[in-house]
Design a protein around this motif. Structure first.
Motif, PDB file in Angstrom:
ATOM      1  N   MET A  24      -4.184   2.465  -2.358  1.00  0.00           N
ATOM      2  CA  MET A  24      -3.616   3.580  -3.338  1.00  0.00           C
ATOM      3  C   MET A  24      -3.285   3.144  -4.881  1.00  0.00           C
ATOM      4  O   MET A  24      -2.563   2.508  -5.207  1.00  0.00           O
ATOM      5  N   HIS A  64       7.269   1.432  -3.449  1.00  0.00           N
ATOM      6  CA  HIS A  64       6.129   1.143  -4.262  1.00  0.00           C
ATOM      7  C   HIS A  64       6.163   0.565  -5.502  1.00  0.00           C
ATOM      8  O   HIS A  64       7.373   0.184  -5.938  1.00  0.00           O
ATOM      9  N   CYS A 119       3.389  -0.932   1.210  1.00  0.00           N
ATOM     10  CA  CYS A 119       4.059   0.176   1.479  1.00  0.00           C
ATOM     11  C   CYS A 119       3.568   0.881   2.606  1.00  0.00           C
ATOM     12  O   CYS A 119       3.653   1.955   2.911  1.00  0.00           O
ATOM     13  N   HIS A 129      -1.687   1.099   2.133  1.00  0.00           N
ATOM     14  CA  HIS A 129      -1.142   0.285   0.934  1.00  0.00           C
ATOM     15  C   HIS A 129      -2.306   0.077  -0.120  1.00  0.00           C
ATOM     16  O   HIS A 129      -2.301   0.171  -1.445  1.00  0.00           O
ATOM     17  N   CYS A 144      -0.964   0.109  -6.504  1.00  0.00           N
ATOM     18  CA  CYS A 144       0.231   0.101  -5.688  1.00  0.00           C
ATOM     19  C   CYS A 144       0.430  -1.484  -5.410  1.00  0.00           C
ATOM     20  O   CYS A 144      -0.496  -1.812  -4.968  1.00  0.00           O
ATOM     21  N   GLU A 198       3.432  -3.057  -4.045  1.00  0.00           N
ATOM     22  CA  GLU A 198       4.424  -3.450  -3.173  1.00  0.00           C
ATOM     23  C   GLU A 198       3.893  -2.897  -1.872  1.00  0.00           C
ATOM     24  O   GLU A 198       3.733  -1.797  -1.886  1.00  0.00           O
TER      25      GLU A 198
END
Ligand code: HEC
Ligand SMILES: [Cu+2]
Length: 353
Positions: A234, A188, A227, A231, A223, A225
């Motif tokens: 997040m 993440h 994931c 995602h 977040c 990245e």
């Protein structure tokens, strides 16, 4: 903030996310208009962010100037076409080396190299400048990123002051805060753009970063990245408070859940222990799960499920009735509670202030 507005914004955000641009969606829009500081990396609110903002704007302006100059030169080149095709060559243009065109390339490469080198030095200086906080961090926080929420543990001040919460990081304003970043599943990335650049959160590795907010407020993070399925849902929030307000928040978080007084509340607590306690903790009850957000002070948080929905009685009920409808694929299963069970669970949860 109206529930409906929130919903439709959430839906449009989800639509963009499905195109794979979840993070970009955070640039202009924020699901929570109550946030004082939506996601923006063009304005900073702290010692670390200020240095990074200067670089961001500097490089942005240089890039725009370069694009303008190159575009102007290309347009000039097109308009000033000087070659007249002589008759008898079948439309082919003869090679003409008489004019010193190459010197333009030497000058251009020279200027670009100097500018690029300057930017490189500036970037290195900024990285060195933000690598350490200006003073010893006052608070130590461990963030455990997981699909698709953030566990937040306050480590400093000894074991008796240890607290665990989720998705909302309270920090004292004007003081550097240190973060230890770990992941339990995939990679993440921790990003609260108005306060600091990104730091990846990598399984099997502890990354350390710090940040400082110089203004009281709520700063949205995300977040950053990719994931997995959720995602884009997040999000996280840094809530910068005066040191006194921060301390009383922390003191309050240390308290266990209140004793249940009525039969309905007792039943609600039992249901939570049986149905939820393997995953969630509620300190003061036997619910002691550690794989899901700590619910001891659930109602002190402004959003549920990492910024997916606002935290109010209606949205909370909808979440418990069917978390998979709200955040498909998330790791809380539908528990198929009956209507009366749901109502008792909700009654108990809303005492967790
Ligand atoms: C199998 C594990 C599991 C069980 C059982 C479970 N949950 Fe969850 N719950 C989770 C996970 C994981 C999340 C985080 C979801 C996310 O944000 O992606 C969560 C999130 C929540 C949240 C939002 C918390 C926050 O701060 O964002 C609430 C409220 C909640 N659960 C209540 C309950 C209740 C009430 C029960 C029992 C009726 C229950 N959960 C049962 C795993 C579980
Ligand atoms: Cu993530």
């Amino acid at each position: 903030m109206s529930g409906d507005g929130f919903r439709s914004r959430r839906r449009s955000a989800a639509r963009i996310a499905s195109l794979g641009f979840g993070v970009v969606a955070g640039l202009g829009a924020t699901p929570c208009q109550a946030d004082k500081h939506p996601m923006s990396y063009l304005r900073g609110f702290g010692t670390k962010a200020d240095l990074e903002m200067q670089l961001t704007w500097g490089v942005l302006i240089i890039s725009v100037v370069v694009i303008l100059i190159i575009s102007a030169l290309v347009i000039m080149g097109v308009l000033r076409r000087r070659v007249d095709v002589p008759l008898g060559l079948g439309g082919r243009i003869p090679v003409d080396r008489s004019k010193p065109g190459l010197s333009w390339i030497y000058i251009g490469v020279g200027i670009s190299s100097a500018v690029l080198f300057g930017t490189l030095v500036w970037t290195m200086m900024t990285i060195a400048g933000v690598s350490r906080p200006p003073s010893v961090p006052s608070v130590d926080i461990r963030i455990t990123a997981q699909q698709w929420w953030w566990q937040v543990q306050y480590l400093s001040d000894g074991p008796s002051r240890l607290i665990t919460t989720a998705n909302e990081i309270h920090i004292p304003v004007g003081q550097p805060v240190r973060f230890e970043l770990i992941s339990t599943d995939v990679i993440h990335s921790f990003w609260i753009p108005a306060l600091s650049g990104k730091t990846d959160v990598i399984p099997g590795q502890t990354n350390v970063t710090w940040l400082e907010a110089d203004k009281i407020g709520r700063y949205r993070g995300q977040c950053t990245e990719y994931c997995g399925a959720q995602h884009a849902h997040m999000a996280l929030f840094a809530v910068a408070q005066s040191p006194a307000a921060f301390k009383s928040w922390w003191d309050h978080q240390l308290e266990p859940a209140p004793q249940t007084s009525s039969a309905g509340l007792k039943h609600g607590e039992q249901l939570v222990v049986y149905h939820c306690g393997a995953c969630h903790s509620v300190r003061g009850t036997v619910a002691g799960g550690v794989v899901a957000p700590d619910l001891t002070h659930l109602m002190s948080r402004a959003t549920i499920a990492a910024g997916t929905i606002p935290n109010n009685v209606a949205e909370l009920s909808a979440w418990i009735a069917d978390p998979q409808d709200i955040k498909p694929g998330n790791h809380m299963p539908n528990l198929y509670l009956s209507g009366p069970e749901l109502s008792d669970v909700r009654k108990f949860l809303i005492t967790l202030k």
